[in-house]
Design a protein around this motif. Structure first.
Motif, PDB file in Angstrom:
ATOM      1  N   ALA A 103      -3.970   2.619 -13.853  1.00 16.40           N
ATOM      2  CA  ALA A 103      -3.762   3.218 -15.294  1.00 16.40           C
ATOM      3  C   ALA A 103      -4.903   3.821 -15.615  1.00 16.40           C
ATOM      4  N   GLN A 104      -6.040   3.598 -15.288  1.00 13.93           N
ATOM      5  CA  GLN A 104      -7.217   4.378 -15.605  1.00 13.93           C
ATOM      6  C   GLN A 104      -7.666   5.331 -14.615  1.00 13.93           C
ATOM      7  N   LYS A 105      -7.540   5.122 -13.145  1.00 15.20           N
ATOM      8  CA  LYS A 105      -7.953   6.096 -12.269  1.00 15.20           C
ATOM      9  C   LYS A 105      -7.540   5.879 -10.929  1.00 15.20           C
ATOM     10  N   THR A 106      -7.624   6.768  -9.837  1.00 13.72           N
ATOM     11  CA  THR A 106      -7.248   6.510  -8.674  1.00 13.72           C
ATOM     12  C   THR A 106      -8.526   6.532  -7.897  1.00 13.72           C
ATOM     13  N   ILE A 107      -8.858   5.790  -6.744  1.00  9.95           N
ATOM     14  CA  ILE A 107      -9.733   5.835  -5.982  1.00  9.95           C
ATOM     15  C   ILE A 107      -9.220   5.448  -4.637  1.00  9.95           C
ATOM     16  N   VAL A 108      -9.947   5.990  -3.712  1.00  9.32           N
ATOM     17  CA  VAL A 108      -9.709   5.953  -2.253  1.00  9.32           C
ATOM     18  C   VAL A 108     -11.008   5.159  -1.684  1.00  9.32           C
ATOM     19  N   VAL A 109     -10.599   4.121  -0.831  1.00 11.22           N
ATOM     20  CA  VAL A 109     -11.905   3.397  -0.277  1.00 11.22           C
ATOM     21  C   VAL A 109     -11.452   3.138   1.161  1.00 11.22           C
ATOM     22  N   ALA A 110     -12.365   2.871   1.990  1.00 11.24           N
ATOM     23  CA  ALA A 110     -12.100   2.636   3.352  1.00 11.24           C
ATOM     24  C   ALA A 110     -12.876   1.293   3.825  1.00 11.24           C
ATOM     25  N   ALA A 111     -12.307   0.475   4.775  1.00  7.36           N
ATOM     26  CA  ALA A 111     -12.807  -0.552   5.196  1.00  7.36           C
ATOM     27  C   ALA A 111     -13.538  -0.260   6.446  1.00  7.36           C
ATOM     28  N   SER A 112     -14.328  -1.439   7.096  1.00  9.85           N
ATOM     29  CA  SER A 112     -14.991  -1.188   8.284  1.00  9.85           C
ATOM     30  C   SER A 112     -14.012  -1.406   9.531  1.00  9.85           C
ATOM     31  N   THR A 113     -12.891  -2.133   9.366  1.00  8.01           N
ATOM     32  CA  THR A 113     -11.989  -2.339  10.292  1.00  8.01           C
ATOM     33  C   THR A 113     -10.664  -2.413  10.044  1.00  8.01           C
ATOM     34  N   ARG A 114      -9.791  -2.514  10.776  1.00  5.98           N
ATOM     35  CA  ARG A 114      -8.309  -2.435  10.366  1.00  5.98           C
ATOM     36  C   ARG A 114      -8.027  -3.709   9.604  1.00  5.98           C
ATOM     37  N   LEU A 115      -8.572  -4.733  10.509  1.00  4.86           N
ATOM     38  CA  LEU A 115      -8.525  -6.496  10.066  1.00  4.86           C
ATOM     39  C   LEU A 115      -8.812  -6.388   8.563  1.00  4.86           C
ATOM     40  N   GLU A 116     -10.209  -5.757   8.344  1.00  4.40           N
ATOM     41  CA  GLU A 116     -10.686  -5.690   6.765  1.00  4.40           C
ATOM     42  C   GLU A 116      -9.730  -5.043   5.996  1.00  4.40           C
ATOM     43  N   MET A 117      -9.188  -4.030   6.372  1.00 10.54           N
ATOM     44  CA  MET A 117      -8.470  -3.390   5.486  1.00 10.54           C
ATOM     45  C   MET A 117      -7.137  -4.331   5.037  1.00 10.54           C
ATOM     46  N   GLY A 118      -6.468  -4.850   6.162  1.00 13.00           N
ATOM     47  CA  GLY A 118      -5.363  -5.742   6.019  1.00 13.00           C
ATOM     48  C   GLY A 118      -5.571  -6.774   5.024  1.00 13.00           C
ATOM     49  N   LYS A 119      -7.046  -7.419   5.237  1.00 13.24           N
ATOM     50  CA  LYS A 119      -7.129  -8.504   4.001  1.00 13.24           C
ATOM     51  C   LYS A 119      -7.270  -8.016   2.485  1.00 13.24           C
ATOM     52  N   TRP A 120      -7.660  -6.768   2.582  1.00 16.21           N
ATOM     53  CA  TRP A 120      -8.067  -6.375   1.182  1.00 16.21           C
ATOM     54  C   TRP A 120      -6.775  -5.993   0.502  1.00 16.21           C
ATOM     55  N   MET A 121      -5.597  -5.337   1.242  1.00 16.70           N
ATOM     56  CA  MET A 121      -4.576  -4.871   0.816  1.00 16.70           C
ATOM     57  C   MET A 121      -3.571  -5.957   0.425  1.00 16.70           C
ATOM     58  N   GLU A 122      -3.600  -7.059   1.608  1.00 15.36           N
ATOM     59  CA  GLU A 122      -2.968  -8.246   1.240  1.00 15.36           C
ATOM     60  C   GLU A 122      -3.363  -8.973  -0.260  1.00 15.36           C
ATOM     61  N   ASP A 123      -4.696  -9.222  -0.246  1.00 14.29           N
ATOM     62  CA  ASP A 123      -5.244  -9.937  -1.437  1.00 14.29           C
ATOM     63  C   ASP A 123      -5.081  -9.088  -2.913  1.00 14.29           C
ATOM     64  N   LEU A 124      -5.003  -7.776  -2.712  1.00 20.29           N
ATOM     65  CA  LEU A 124      -4.777  -6.996  -3.822  1.00 20.29           C
ATOM     66  C   LEU A 124      -3.180  -7.168  -4.323  1.00 20.29           C
ATOM     67  N   ASN A 125      -2.312  -6.832  -3.317  1.00 13.55           N
ATOM     68  CA  ASN A 125      -0.937  -6.859  -3.697  1.00 13.55           C
ATOM     69  C   ASN A 125      -0.544  -8.434  -4.118  1.00 13.55           C
ATOM     70  N   MET A 126      -1.054  -9.249  -3.570  1.00 12.65           N
ATOM     71  CA  MET A 126      -0.951 -10.778  -4.062  1.00 12.65           C
ATOM     72  C   MET A 126      -1.515 -10.900  -5.391  1.00 12.65           C
ATOM     73  N   ALA A 127      -2.663 -10.401  -5.780  1.00 15.29           N
ATOM     74  CA  ALA A 127      -3.319 -10.647  -7.229  1.00 15.29           C
ATOM     75  C   ALA A 127      -2.427  -9.583  -7.952  1.00 15.29           C
ATOM     76  N   ILE A 128      -2.107  -8.501  -7.903  1.00 16.81           N
ATOM     77  CA  ILE A 128      -1.000  -7.679  -8.587  1.00 16.81           C
ATOM     78  C   ILE A 128       0.206  -8.446  -9.033  1.00 16.81           C
ATOM     79  N   GLU A 129       0.714  -8.944  -8.023  1.00 19.81           N
ATOM     80  CA  GLU A 129       2.001  -9.701  -8.369  1.00 19.81           C
ATOM     81  C   GLU A 129       2.093 -10.964  -9.173  1.00 19.81           C
ATOM     82  N   MET A 130       0.624 -11.751  -9.078  1.00 14.53           N
ATOM     83  CA  MET A 130       0.544 -12.987  -9.530  1.00 14.53           C
ATOM     84  C   MET A 130       0.232 -12.832 -10.995  1.00 14.53           C
ATOM     85  N   PRO A 131       0.953 -13.728 -11.874  1.00 22.86           N
ATOM     86  CA  PRO A 131       0.756 -13.618 -13.315  1.00 22.86           C
ATOM     87  C   PRO A 131      -0.346 -14.469 -13.579  1.00 22.86           C
ATOM     88  N   VAL A 132      -1.315 -13.676 -14.480  1.00 21.44           N
ATOM     89  CA  VAL A 132      -2.583 -14.503 -15.064  1.00 21.44           C
ATOM     90  C   VAL A 132      -2.089 -15.594 -15.907  1.00 21.44           C
TER      91      VAL A 132
END
Length: 246
Positions: free
Chosen positions: A53-82
């Motif tokens: 809601a505040q801004k849009t940022i573009v980030v890059a990981a060192s490897t595709r595996l690392e990118m997958g880890k970040w995207m998976e955890d971000l999506n899980m945290a987004i969907e998980m209620p606090v």
């Protein structure tokens, strides 16, 4: 470095002062956040876009595996209620410790046990991730908690001749070395993030049984176990060390 909590994503930089703290540059709330892979759009390997809601940022990981880890955890945290209040974000350690001056200097140190305890406080997961440019995901943490081991091992450095018997404790992505199992504080510690585990090759010149090798770049350690069962334990528990690993 980025730190993912259950309700926000922090982005920081490493402090250059003696406090050795991470400086927070901003935070993005997870509510309403969207994460999309964007390699094709930006022509940058392993990059993804974070829309908030505040801004849009573009980030890059060192490897595709690392990118997958970040995207998976971000999506899980987004969907998980606090469901609970969060503690304050980590401020880092007040001690400056070089993670690449591991073990050998510490073994021969004449400092008191209390000094040694303070010396190893900066070997936290976030500091190791910073120095070694790696990430640890939620899955990595879960597996690491399930795999812990302790016992006597013989240790040898890459360029040393003798073997030293130590009580070794493996926990939380790290090996802790004690003279005996009765000691309160470790002589030294070895963070394992980024290390690989293997058997010695002929060029290593190791003529002993039940030996495994830990290596990160030019840092090489050899460990001798009492039997083949402990060798398999070493390989198995290393799967929980986050070696590929926020």
């Amino acid at each position: 470095p980025f730190f993912l909590f259950s309700d926000m994503l922090l982005y920081t930089s490493k402090g250059v002062t003696g406090t050795n703290q991470f400086k927070i540059h901003g935070h993005l709330p997870l509510h309403g956040m969207l994460v999309e892979e964007s390699e094709n759009e930006w022509s940058v390997p392993h990059c993804f876009t974070i829309y908030s809601a505040q801004k849009t940022i573009v980030v890059a990981a060192s490897t595709r595996l690392e990118m997958g880890k970040w995207m998976e955890d971000l999506n899980m945290a987004i969907e998980m209620p606090v469901k609970c209040l969060l503690p304050s974000p980590p401020s880092g350690s007040s001690d400056e410790v070089s993670l690449e001056q591991e073990s050998e200097e510490d073994i021969h140190s004449s400092r008191s046990s209390l000094d040694r305890q303070s010396h190893h406080r900066a070997n936290t997961t976030m500091h190791v991730c910073w120095y070694r440019n790696t990430s640890v995901s939620m899955t990595d943490h879960s597996v690491a908690v399930e795999n812990q081991l302790s016992g006597y091992l013989l240790r040898k450095f890459k360029n040393s001749n003798g073997w030293q018997k130590l009580w070794v404790v493996f926990t939380n992505f790290c090996l802790f070395f004690y003279k005996t199992h009765q000691d309160d504080y470790p002589l030294a510690s070895l963070p394992l993030l980024g290390y690989t585990v293997s058997t010695p090759v002929e060029a290593d010149g190791i003529q002993k049984d039940y030996v495994f090798k830990l290596q990160f770049k030019s840092h090489v350690y050899f460990f001798r176990a009492e039997n083949i069962i402990l060798i398999w334990c070493a390989y198995y528990t290393h799967l929980g060390s986050g070696k590929e690993g926020h």
